[in-house]
Design a protein around this motif. Structure first.
Motif, PDB file in Angstrom:
ATOM      1  N   THR A 188      -3.184  24.087   9.479  1.00  0.00           N
ATOM      2  CA  THR A 188      -1.726  24.192   9.507  1.00  0.00           C
ATOM      3  C   THR A 188      -1.204  24.219   8.067  1.00  0.00           C
ATOM      4  O   THR A 188      -1.956  24.007   7.107  1.00  0.00           O
ATOM      5  N   ASP A 189       0.095  24.450   7.927  1.00  0.00           N
ATOM      6  CA  ASP A 189       0.731  24.316   6.611  1.00  0.00           C
ATOM      7  C   ASP A 189       1.573  23.043   6.545  1.00  0.00           C
ATOM      8  O   ASP A 189       2.420  22.899   5.673  1.00  0.00           O
ATOM      9  N   ILE A 190       1.311  22.113   7.466  1.00  0.00           N
ATOM     10  CA  ILE A 190       2.064  20.864   7.539  1.00  0.00           C
ATOM     11  C   ILE A 190       1.446  19.810   6.623  1.00  0.00           C
ATOM     12  O   ILE A 190       0.231  19.584   6.637  1.00  0.00           O
ATOM     13  N   THR A 191       2.294  19.170   5.814  1.00  0.00           N
ATOM     14  CA  THR A 191       1.867  18.054   4.961  1.00  0.00           C
ATOM     15  C   THR A 191       2.655  16.813   5.350  1.00  0.00           C
ATOM     16  O   THR A 191       3.884  16.792   5.194  1.00  0.00           O
ATOM     17  N   PRO A 192       1.996  15.784   5.878  1.00  0.00           N
ATOM     18  CA  PRO A 192       2.709  14.551   6.233  1.00  0.00           C
ATOM     19  C   PRO A 192       3.332  13.902   5.000  1.00  0.00           C
ATOM     20  O   PRO A 192       2.773  13.958   3.898  1.00  0.00           O
ATOM     21  N   GLY A 193       4.483  13.279   5.183  1.00  0.00           N
ATOM     22  CA  GLY A 193       5.150  12.593   4.086  1.00  0.00           C
ATOM     23  C   GLY A 193       4.438  11.323   3.662  1.00  0.00           C
ATOM     24  O   GLY A 193       3.628  10.769   4.410  1.00  0.00           O
ATOM     25  N   ASP A 194       4.732  10.852   2.468  1.00  0.00           N
ATOM     26  CA  ASP A 194       4.134   9.616   1.952  1.00  0.00           C
ATOM     27  C   ASP A 194       4.555   8.419   2.800  1.00  0.00           C
ATOM     28  O   ASP A 194       5.633   8.413   3.410  1.00  0.00           O
ATOM     29  N   HIS A 195       3.681   7.387   2.818  1.00  0.00           N
ATOM     30  CA  HIS A 195       3.943   6.169   3.580  1.00  0.00           C
ATOM     31  C   HIS A 195       3.792   4.935   2.695  1.00  0.00           C
ATOM     32  O   HIS A 195       2.991   4.924   1.757  1.00  0.00           O
ATOM     33  N   PHE A 196       4.565   3.904   3.028  1.00  0.00           N
ATOM     34  CA  PHE A 196       4.497   2.627   2.326  1.00  0.00           C
ATOM     35  C   PHE A 196       4.340   1.509   3.356  1.00  0.00           C
ATOM     36  O   PHE A 196       5.054   1.476   4.364  1.00  0.00           O
ATOM     37  N   THR A 197       3.390   0.608   3.107  1.00  0.00           N
ATOM     38  CA  THR A 197       3.114  -0.502   4.020  1.00  0.00           C
ATOM     39  C   THR A 197       3.164  -1.821   3.269  1.00  0.00           C
ATOM     40  O   THR A 197       2.582  -1.946   2.181  1.00  0.00           O
ATOM     41  N   LEU A 198       3.832  -2.794   3.868  1.00  0.00           N
ATOM     42  CA  LEU A 198       3.900  -4.145   3.322  1.00  0.00           C
ATOM     43  C   LEU A 198       3.265  -5.099   4.331  1.00  0.00           C
ATOM     44  O   LEU A 198       3.678  -5.139   5.494  1.00  0.00           O
ATOM     45  N   GLU A 199       2.245  -5.840   3.896  1.00  0.00           N
ATOM     46  CA  GLU A 199       1.570  -6.811   4.756  1.00  0.00           C
ATOM     47  C   GLU A 199       1.782  -8.213   4.194  1.00  0.00           C
ATOM     48  O   GLU A 199       1.828  -8.406   2.975  1.00  0.00           O
ATOM     49  N   TYR A 200       1.864  -9.199   5.073  1.00  0.00           N
ATOM     50  CA  TYR A 200       2.111 -10.572   4.645  1.00  0.00           C
ATOM     51  C   TYR A 200       1.455 -11.533   5.634  1.00  0.00           C
ATOM     52  O   TYR A 200       1.157 -11.166   6.794  1.00  0.00           O
ATOM     53  N   GLY A 201       1.222 -12.756   5.183  1.00  0.00           N
ATOM     54  CA  GLY A 201       0.605 -13.706   6.093  1.00  0.00           C
ATOM     55  C   GLY A 201       0.430 -15.085   5.471  1.00  0.00           C
ATOM     56  O   GLY A 201       0.668 -15.294   4.280  1.00  0.00           O
TER      57      GLY A 201
ATOM     58  N   THR B 183       0.837  -1.194   0.000  1.00  0.00           N
ATOM     59  CA  THR B 183       0.000   0.000   0.000  1.00  0.00           C
ATOM     60  C   THR B 183       0.873   1.245   0.000  1.00  0.00           C
ATOM     61  O   THR B 183       1.823   1.333   0.797  1.00  0.00           O
ATOM     62  N   TYR B 184       0.538   2.200  -0.864  1.00  0.00           N
ATOM     63  CA  TYR B 184       1.249   3.482  -0.900  1.00  0.00           C
ATOM     64  C   TYR B 184       0.250   4.595  -0.621  1.00  0.00           C
ATOM     65  O   TYR B 184      -0.813   4.665  -1.257  1.00  0.00           O
ATOM     66  N   GLU B 185       0.577   5.477   0.347  1.00  0.00           N
ATOM     67  CA  GLU B 185      -0.312   6.551   0.768  1.00  0.00           C
ATOM     68  C   GLU B 185       0.314   7.912   0.483  1.00  0.00           C
ATOM     69  O   GLU B 185       1.471   8.151   0.836  1.00  0.00           O
ATOM     70  N   MET B 186      -0.466   8.802  -0.124  1.00  0.00           N
ATOM     71  CA  MET B 186      -0.053  10.179  -0.392  1.00  0.00           C
ATOM     72  C   MET B 186      -1.002  11.118   0.348  1.00  0.00           C
ATOM     73  O   MET B 186      -2.223  11.057   0.147  1.00  0.00           O
ATOM     74  N   HIS B 187      -0.458  11.981   1.212  1.00  0.00           N
ATOM     75  CA  HIS B 187      -1.260  12.781   2.121  1.00  0.00           C
ATOM     76  C   HIS B 187      -1.353  14.240   1.691  1.00  0.00           C
ATOM     77  O   HIS B 187      -0.421  14.784   1.083  1.00  0.00           O
ATOM     78  N   GLY B 188      -2.476  14.862   2.064  1.00  0.00           N
ATOM     79  CA  GLY B 188      -2.648  16.290   1.887  1.00  0.00           C
ATOM     80  C   GLY B 188      -2.246  17.039   3.144  1.00  0.00           C
ATOM     81  O   GLY B 188      -1.799  16.448   4.135  1.00  0.00           O
TER      82      GLY B 188
ATOM     83  N   TRP C 299       6.546   2.151   6.707  1.00  0.00           N
ATOM     84  CA  TRP C 299       7.619   3.134   6.669  1.00  0.00           C
ATOM     85  C   TRP C 299       7.113   4.463   6.119  1.00  0.00           C
ATOM     86  O   TRP C 299       6.292   4.492   5.192  1.00  0.00           O
ATOM     87  N   GLN C 300       7.616   5.546   6.674  1.00  0.00           N
ATOM     88  CA  GLN C 300       7.435   6.856   6.058  1.00  0.00           C
ATOM     89  C   GLN C 300       8.572   7.033   5.058  1.00  0.00           C
ATOM     90  O   GLN C 300       9.744   6.973   5.418  1.00  0.00           O
ATOM     91  N   VAL C 301       8.218   7.257   3.785  1.00  0.00           N
ATOM     92  CA  VAL C 301       9.228   7.270   2.728  1.00  0.00           C
ATOM     93  C   VAL C 301       9.533   8.684   2.214  1.00  0.00           C
ATOM     94  O   VAL C 301      10.429   8.858   1.388  1.00  0.00           O
ATOM     95  N   LYS C 302       8.792   9.692   2.701  1.00  0.00           N
ATOM     96  CA  LYS C 302       9.094  11.088   2.393  1.00  0.00           C
ATOM     97  C   LYS C 302       8.987  11.912   3.664  1.00  0.00           C
ATOM     98  O   LYS C 302       8.155  11.618   4.534  1.00  0.00           O
ATOM     99  N   HIS C 303       9.825  12.929   3.799  1.00  0.00           N
ATOM    100  CA  HIS C 303       9.785  13.791   4.977  1.00  0.00           C
ATOM    101  C   HIS C 303       8.496  14.612   5.013  1.00  0.00           C
ATOM    102  O   HIS C 303       7.937  14.958   3.968  1.00  0.00           O
ATOM    103  N   ASP C 304       8.053  14.930   6.239  1.00  0.00           N
ATOM    104  CA  ASP C 304       6.986  15.909   6.401  1.00  0.00           C
ATOM    105  C   ASP C 304       7.480  17.270   5.925  1.00  0.00           C
ATOM    106  O   ASP C 304       8.680  17.572   5.994  1.00  0.00           O
ATOM    107  N   THR C 305       6.550  18.109   5.459  1.00  0.00           N
ATOM    108  CA  THR C 305       6.911  19.459   5.030  1.00  0.00           C
ATOM    109  C   THR C 305       6.028  20.476   5.754  1.00  0.00           C
ATOM    110  O   THR C 305       4.900  20.175   6.141  1.00  0.00           O
ATOM    111  N   GLY C 306       6.537  21.693   5.928  1.00  0.00           N
ATOM    112  CA  GLY C 306       5.795  22.761   6.596  1.00  0.00           C
ATOM    113  C   GLY C 306       6.724  23.680   7.360  1.00  0.00           C
ATOM    114  O   GLY C 306       7.732  23.226   7.922  1.00  0.00           O
TER     115      GLY C 306
END
Length: 220
Positions: free
Chosen positions: A125-138, A115-120, A157-164
């Motif tokens: 605030t003017d803070i934008t959380p960085g993108d996240h990547f999740t790997l699930e297995y079972g 899963t790849y997440e892109m946040h607004g 994992w957070q794969v991009k820094h927060d900005t703001g």
């Protein structure tokens, strides 16, 4: 909702998931001059997940799926609160998942999902959380026609820094991993009940704990 529409050779479906949260925060504080405690509690409707595009491909030995969805920030959020039930920002999510069946009866299966997440930006605030990547297995195993057991894990994992401009430090990215087990039971051919437990470990720049989820699935 699964339809009879075929798109790119896969079966088209869509998905809506409301949420309800009960957040409780309590902590003790102390310094050289005083000591005490702080606490807060809030209950309410959380953010809404909508997945308008969900494609599935199925065969005897595998199930594949691809989904595109968004988290709508309808849950109560205030940048000055520490017990919010909503996150306060939009998230676009892309997810692919695969099941590999190890036998003809599909009683044993390996699962992998990415899963790849892109946040607004966060509300207020003017803070934008960085993108996240999740790997699930079972791995899951049917012990009978109705009872399924399994083990599962994930890494996030957070794969991009927060900005703001108001961030104190955006050089540390979050990370957490988890391992657990799941129990699933078909009460009727149309009703499935499942219980999952996860214990987190290896957390960085975020909380670490345990969680339990209960899911009810009805197939009309």
């Amino acid at each position: 909702w699964s339809t009879d529409i075929s798109l790119l050779g896969g079966q088209y479906a869509w998905y809506i998931a409301p949420s309800f949260s009960d957040n409780n925060l309590s902590a003790s504080i102390s310094n050289l001059n005083q000591s005490g405690s702080v606490g807060s509690d809030q209950t309410g409707i959380g953010d809404l997940f909508i997945q308008p595009l969900w494609l599935g491909w199925r065969d005897t030995h595998y199930d594949l799926s691809l989904g595109l969805g968004v988290y709508a920030p309808i849950g109560d959020y205030n940048e000055d609160s520490n017990d919010n039930v909503g996150l306060g920002f939009w998230t676009t999510q892309i997810q692919g998942a695969a099941y590999r069946y190890l036998d003809e009866a599909q009683a044993s299966a390996l699962m992998l999902a990415a899963t790849y997440e892109m946040h607004g930006s966060k509300d207020g605030t003017d803070i934008t959380p960085g993108d996240h990547f999740t790997l699930e297995y079972g791995f899951s195993q049917y012990l009978s026609e109705k009872l399924e057991v399994g083990v599962a894990g994930f890494s996030h994992w957070q794969v991009k820094h927060d900005t703001g401009t108001t961030l104190l430090d955006n050089t540390v990215d979050t990370e957490v991993h988890g391992i657990g087990a799941q129990l699933s039971y078909w009460a009727t051919p149309a009703l499935n009940l499942s219980l999952k437990y996860m214990s987190e470990y290896g957390a960085k720049a975020r909380t670490e704990g345990e969680w339990i989820s209960f899911n009810l699935t009805w197939i009309p």
